[in-house]
Scaffold this active site. Structure first.
Site, PDB file in Angstrom:
ATOM      1  N   ASP A 128       1.573  -1.475  11.970  1.00 21.21           N
ATOM      2  CA  ASP A 128       0.485  -2.081  11.570  1.00 21.21           C
ATOM      3  C   ASP A 128       0.006  -3.515  11.634  1.00 21.21           C
ATOM      4  O   ASP A 128      -1.103  -4.040  11.358  1.00 21.21           O
ATOM      5  CB  ASP A 128       0.398  -1.652   9.993  1.00 21.21           C
ATOM      6  CG  ASP A 128       0.507  -0.201   9.323  1.00 21.21           C
ATOM      7  OD1 ASP A 128       0.065   0.563  10.200  1.00 21.21           O
ATOM      8  OD2 ASP A 128       0.745   0.055   8.473  1.00 21.21           O
TER       9      ASP A 128
ATOM     10  N   LYS B  80       0.767  -1.120  -0.025  1.00 17.66           N
ATOM     11  CA  LYS B  80       0.088   0.008  -0.051  1.00 17.66           C
ATOM     12  C   LYS B  80       0.913   1.339  -0.082  1.00 17.66           C
ATOM     13  O   LYS B  80       0.676   2.188  -0.885  1.00 17.66           O
ATOM     14  CB  LYS B  80      -0.976   0.014   1.239  1.00 17.66           C
ATOM     15  CG  LYS B  80      -1.938   1.129   1.388  1.00 17.66           C
ATOM     16  CD  LYS B  80      -2.965   0.646   2.141  1.00 17.66           C
ATOM     17  CE  LYS B  80      -2.789   0.890   3.896  1.00 17.66           C
ATOM     18  NZ  LYS B  80      -2.624   2.160   4.183  1.00 17.66           N
ATOM     19  N   SER B  81       1.833   1.326   0.943  1.00 14.37           N
ATOM     20  CA  SER B  81       2.723   2.298   0.946  1.00 14.37           C
ATOM     21  C   SER B  81       3.530   2.653  -0.405  1.00 14.37           C
ATOM     22  O   SER B  81       3.331   3.837  -0.998  1.00 14.37           O
ATOM     23  CB  SER B  81       3.805   2.147   1.944  1.00 14.37           C
ATOM     24  OG  SER B  81       3.141   2.107   3.204  1.00 14.37           O
TER      25      SER B  81
END
Ligand code: S3P
Length: 429
Positions: free
Chosen positions: A316, A23-24
């Site tokens: 996370d 995602k990053s």
């Protein structure tokens, strides 16, 4: 938003999957591709809702972006050619889009208004607004820019030397992106080393920046050059299946092409400390972002203590680590993790409340949680709080509960892992 009931009691998981793109890195591929003049091709892109919010925002600024599943083509004439958006930019659930865009737009020629969903409206923005204002950025927003909606009016920026009060890759990245449009050399000192995708990828896009441990220096006025970006699979998504394989009976799961950037691999260290049977193979570190294959097998687990500088390397993953700890012998302590309180939801409260409903021996602390195991869990009706990672923790818990689990908002998982339930199903056949 329909409830979903799942029952994987005593199910073993077997097989090989490739979890979706990081995602990053996916967010940054769109942002940096939009800043660079020329054509940037991206493969392995995560078509999750958060990254689609980033694409939508740049399209509104006139950048030509074609997304076809995991392939994206970005054609840009550089930042100077961006157009002022005719409507507000909608960030959805994405903190990364919001905070990095605030930094990027601060030194542009653009006026824009950023807003997002209910969760974004609660997330602290002063952590980026404060350093950016020191650089002469012009913002107005709710509670003086603490919260969205926030309007930014691009202006000439000055370099700063900034000691970060929090460990946050989003804050660091927002300052770095503003610094590219500032006069002079900006220097950032991190409290703890956080994920360094911005630094690695800016270098890949031709930017000269200097990293010495926790000190980063960057000279303003540099332009990006379009490149090809291959996005590895997201270790934060892989983490759910690493834990699933470790706790479900007679399981063996192989995850291919997983990103192994060392600022992200805290989950591997923790699994090893807890006695998981994890092997790492096919490591390829010839590109800026290392990748490899991870194989996990069921094992007897033992408790551990998690705190200090490992926290940003697994921030996370804490919800799924908490579930892992319910199946480990002894008391696991997670500390120095106050940042969990300002994620998509307050993840200390959410994790503790939901795992308690399953019968876990878990308590919240000021900066984390304590979990004692192993505990046989029982099915219950669980909430996601609209948080994708709480949703996935709830679903994986169903592998170790007697009886079914019902999840109130399974659709929120599409933020980072749109094919999560398909992969879970595939491994359970
Ligand atoms: C991210 C940074 C982290 C992480 C988030 C993605 C990024 O947030 O939790 O999921 O892409 O830079 P913080 O910077 O708030 O720690």
């Amino acid at each position: 938003m329909a409830n979903k009931t799942i029952n994987f009691e005593n199910q073993s998981l077997k097989g090989t999957i490739k979890v979706p793109g990081d995602k990053s890195i996916s967010h940054r591929s769109i942002m940096f591709g939009s800043m660079a003049e020329g054509t940037t091709n991206v493969t392995g892109f995560l078509p999750g809702e958060d990254c689609l919010s980033t694409i939508a925002a740049f399209k509104q600024m006139g950048v030509k972006i074609e997304q076809n599943g995991t392939n994206v083509k970005i054609e840009s004439r550089g930042m100077d050619a961006w157009e002022e958006p005719k409507d507000i930019l909608y960030m959805g659930n994405s903190g990364t889009t919001t905070r990095l865009l605030l930094g990027l737009l601060a030194g542009s020629h653009i006026h824009a208004v950023l807003t997002g969903d209910e969760s974004i409206a609660k997330r602290p923005m002063k952590r980026v607004i404060n350093p950016l204002r020191e650089m002469n950025a012009q913002f107005s927003g709710r509670e003086d820019g603490q919260f969205t909606p926030i309007a930014v009016k691009g202006s000439p920026l000055n370099a700063i030397e900034y000691v970060m009060p929090v460990a946050s890759a989003q804050v660091k990245s927002a300052i770095l992106l503003a610094a590219l449009n500032a006069n002079g050399t900006t220097v950032i000192h991190e409290v703890e080393k956080t994920r360094d995708h911005t630094e690695k990828m800016l270098k890949q896009f031709g930017v000269d920046l200097n990293v010495e441990d926790k000190k980063i220096s960057i000279q303003g006025g540099q332009k990006l050059k379009a490149v090809k970006v291959d996005v590895p699979s997201d270790i934060s998504s892989a983490a759910f299946f690493l834990v699933a394989g470790a706790i479900s009976p007679n399981s063996e799961i192989t995850l291919k092409n997983v990103g192994l950037n060392e600022t992200r691999t805290g989950i591997i260290d923790v699994l090893q400390q807890m006695n998981a049977q994890l092997t790492i193979s096919e490591v390829d570190d010839s590109n800026p972002e290392a990748i490899g294959t991870l194989t996990i097998k069921t094992s007897d687990l033992k408790a551990t203590v998690i705190g200090g500088d490992i926290i940003p390397r697994l921030i996370d993953e804490i919800p799924i680590i908490a579930l892992l700890a319910t199946q480990a012998e002894g008391t696991t302590i997670i500390k120095d993790a106050e940042e969990l309180k300002v994620k998509e939801t307050n993840r200390i409260d959410a994790v503790v409340d939901e795992l308690k409903k399953l019968g876990a021996n878990i308590e919240a602390t000021d900066d984390g949680m304590k979990i004692t195991g192993p505990t046989k869990l029982s099915g219950a009706s669980l909430r996601t709080y609209g948080d994708h990672r709480i949703g996935m923790m709830n679903a994986i818990a169903s592998l170790v509960t007697s009886g079914a689990i019902t999840i109130d908002d399974p659709d929120c998982i599409a933020v980072s892992y749109p094919t999560f339930f398909e992969d879970l199903q595939k491994l359970s056949q």
